[in-house]
Write a protein that holds these residues in place. Sequence first.
Motif, PDB file in Angstrom:
ATOM      1  N   LEU A 191      82.038 -57.023   0.849  1.00 56.18           N
ATOM      2  CA  LEU A 191      83.391 -56.455   0.788  1.00 56.18           C
ATOM      3  C   LEU A 191      83.502 -55.191   1.637  1.00 56.18           C
ATOM      4  O   LEU A 191      84.517 -54.969   2.317  1.00 56.18           O
ATOM      5  CB  LEU A 191      83.770 -56.155  -0.662  1.00 56.18           C
ATOM      6  N   ASN A 192      82.469 -54.349   1.612  1.00 59.41           N
ATOM      7  CA  ASN A 192      82.497 -53.134   2.432  1.00 59.41           C
ATOM      8  C   ASN A 192      82.570 -53.468   3.927  1.00 59.41           C
ATOM      9  O   ASN A 192      83.231 -52.765   4.702  1.00 59.41           O
ATOM     10  CB  ASN A 192      81.251 -52.280   2.147  1.00 59.41           C
ATOM     11  N   GLU A 193      81.878 -54.547   4.318  1.00 59.05           N
ATOM     12  CA  GLU A 193      81.956 -54.981   5.719  1.00 59.05           C
ATOM     13  C   GLU A 193      83.384 -55.360   6.084  1.00 59.05           C
ATOM     14  O   GLU A 193      83.891 -54.971   7.147  1.00 59.05           O
ATOM     15  CB  GLU A 193      81.026 -56.181   5.954  1.00 59.05           C
TER      16      GLU A 193
ATOM     17  N   LYS B 214      86.096 -54.317   4.778  1.00 63.42           N
ATOM     18  CA  LYS B 214      86.912 -53.105   4.832  1.00 63.42           C
ATOM     19  C   LYS B 214      86.764 -52.393   6.167  1.00 63.42           C
ATOM     20  O   LYS B 214      87.752 -51.966   6.780  1.00 63.42           O
ATOM     21  CB  LYS B 214      86.513 -52.161   3.694  1.00 63.42           C
ATOM     22  N   ILE B 215      85.521 -52.263   6.627  1.00 61.92           N
ATOM     23  CA  ILE B 215      85.269 -51.541   7.882  1.00 61.92           C
ATOM     24  C   ILE B 215      85.807 -52.326   9.077  1.00 61.92           C
ATOM     25  O   ILE B 215      86.420 -51.758   9.989  1.00 61.92           O
ATOM     26  CB  ILE B 215      83.755 -51.269   8.044  1.00 61.92           C
TER      27      ILE B 215
ATOM     28  N   SER C  63      88.258 -54.616   9.158  1.00 64.75           N
ATOM     29  CA  SER C  63      89.723 -54.615   9.161  1.00 64.75           C
ATOM     30  C   SER C  63      90.278 -53.234   9.478  1.00 64.75           C
ATOM     31  O   SER C  63      91.337 -53.103  10.102  1.00 64.75           O
ATOM     32  CB  SER C  63      90.255 -55.095   7.812  1.00 64.75           C
ATOM     33  N   LYS C  64      89.559 -52.193   9.079  1.00 66.68           N
ATOM     34  CA  LYS C  64      89.977 -50.813   9.354  1.00 66.68           C
ATOM     35  C   LYS C  64      90.109 -50.573  10.852  1.00 66.68           C
ATOM     36  O   LYS C  64      91.026 -49.880  11.311  1.00 66.68           O
ATOM     37  CB  LYS C  64      88.970 -49.842   8.740  1.00 66.68           C
TER      38      LYS C  64
ATOM     39  N   MET D  56      92.226 -57.911   5.610  1.00 69.64           N
ATOM     40  CA  MET D  56      91.488 -57.400   4.458  1.00 69.64           C
ATOM     41  C   MET D  56      91.722 -58.255   3.221  1.00 69.64           C
ATOM     42  O   MET D  56      90.847 -58.382   2.351  1.00 69.64           O
ATOM     43  CB  MET D  56      91.910 -55.945   4.193  1.00 69.64           C
ATOM     44  N   GLU D  57      92.884 -58.873   3.153  1.00 75.17           N
ATOM     45  CA  GLU D  57      93.181 -59.734   2.010  1.00 75.17           C
ATOM     46  C   GLU D  57      92.227 -60.916   1.936  1.00 75.17           C
ATOM     47  O   GLU D  57      91.866 -61.373   0.844  1.00 75.17           O
ATOM     48  CB  GLU D  57      94.628 -60.236   2.105  1.00 75.17           C
TER      49      GLU D  57
ATOM     50  N   LYS E  64      89.125 -59.611   0.243  1.00 72.11           N
ATOM     51  CA  LYS E  64      89.328 -59.417  -1.199  1.00 72.11           C
ATOM     52  C   LYS E  64      89.335 -60.744  -1.949  1.00 72.11           C
ATOM     53  O   LYS E  64      88.759 -60.861  -3.036  1.00 72.11           O
ATOM     54  CB  LYS E  64      90.647 -58.676  -1.442  1.00 72.11           C
TER      55      LYS E  64
ATOM     56  N   TRP F  30      85.779 -62.098  -2.100  1.00 67.12           N
ATOM     57  CA  TRP F  30      84.992 -61.322  -3.061  1.00 67.12           C
ATOM     58  C   TRP F  30      85.383 -61.696  -4.498  1.00 67.12           C
ATOM     59  O   TRP F  30      84.526 -61.828  -5.376  1.00 67.12           O
ATOM     60  CB  TRP F  30      85.207 -59.842  -2.809  1.00 67.12           C
TER      61      TRP F  30
ATOM     62  N   ARG G  18      76.474 -47.927   6.208  1.00 70.44           N
ATOM     63  CA  ARG G  18      76.463 -48.771   5.027  1.00 70.44           C
ATOM     64  C   ARG G  18      75.298 -49.758   5.001  1.00 70.44           C
ATOM     65  O   ARG G  18      74.874 -50.196   3.930  1.00 70.44           O
ATOM     66  CB  ARG G  18      77.768 -49.585   4.950  1.00 70.44           C
TER      67      ARG G  18
END
Length: 384
Positions: free
Chosen positions: A271-273, A275-276, A278-279, A307-308, A311, A314, A360
Amino acid sequence: MYHIYGRKNFMRKFIFEFFRKIVSNGVILIILLFTFGIIGSHYIMDLDLIDSIYYAVITMAAVGYGDFYPTTAIQKMFAVTLALGGVGFLAYIFNVILTNFQERMSKYSKGVRKMRFIEHIDNYYILCGYGRVGKVVHKELNQRKQNVIIIEKNEEICEDIKEDSSTIVLNKDATEDNLIAKLAAEKCKSVIISTGDDVTNLFIVLTIREINPDAWIVTRASKTENFKRLRKAGADKVVSPEIIGGKDLYLESAKPHLLRLTVQHTTDEILNEFKIISKHGCTLENIDYHFPGIESPLSRTIKSMNMEDGKQFWKFLNNNKEAKDSLNNLYDSVNNIHSHWISGPNKKTLEELIKDLEKRETIIGKNLTDKEISELTKKEKSRE
């Protein structure tokens, strides 16, 4: 430079279309009416040849100097017919001229506006040819919210392409002039040539390379024997869509902005991947899982920048124990070593993405070959 080109091209096409329409429509009608006027003036008005020509002209032009008067009923009917026909046909000719001029001016004005808009676009792809393959490439680019300049010579095809803030359509022949070479400047990420004619593709490559030696050019080849010719002409990549498809044609064109990042982490960091990635506005194209001692990886197509998506995936893992266990087993089998294929808007963005990911997880290497990764996984296995 675009405005000068537009004016010259406009004048050339305007003159050609003007004469084509006039000759094929109005002039023929005028000649027929003029012939009718001369013959009628001679036999009905009893005039000689010179006077017949003179009378036909002044009557058709509705001038009527009064030096020849129709006296009989048939002469009057002839004069009326000739005058009305002349006025009607002349009005038609002027209407054709004005309509043609307005159409050309409208297209010219629209073309100038497009060129001005292009001058303010920071990054864009050029797509030459919007056939079967070109549509697939454009779809891939559009999904990634990339700016695209489509150059297509078929006017009907251009009318069917939907233009928006990220898609500009130019109804031009890419082989006619140096416009495409000028557009393939610093702000151009890549030129994708997708016409079905290898000769046309070769000419476009030569045109671009002559003026812009730094442009990244990816071209389609219909015949395998033309691969070498296109490479010698200056193409960076030559692909056969019949073999690899339009999506791979896009991926090849994105090579300067496509990163293969080999990392090592557990499923807890998935999930952190997302986020980064998509950021930074990047797209996770594929994931390769590297089994120790096996050079060819197991690949999964992801193609996600939303990002959806991360999510939802996940949430799916957390709600499905079997699926999460299977994924954990896969990660254990490869010692948590896998590679992400990530495409981004530019090289700088990818570099910033790497810096954030390094905080990360463990990054093993960038753009490593399967063979290099295979050697690394062997060493990792031997340490256990």
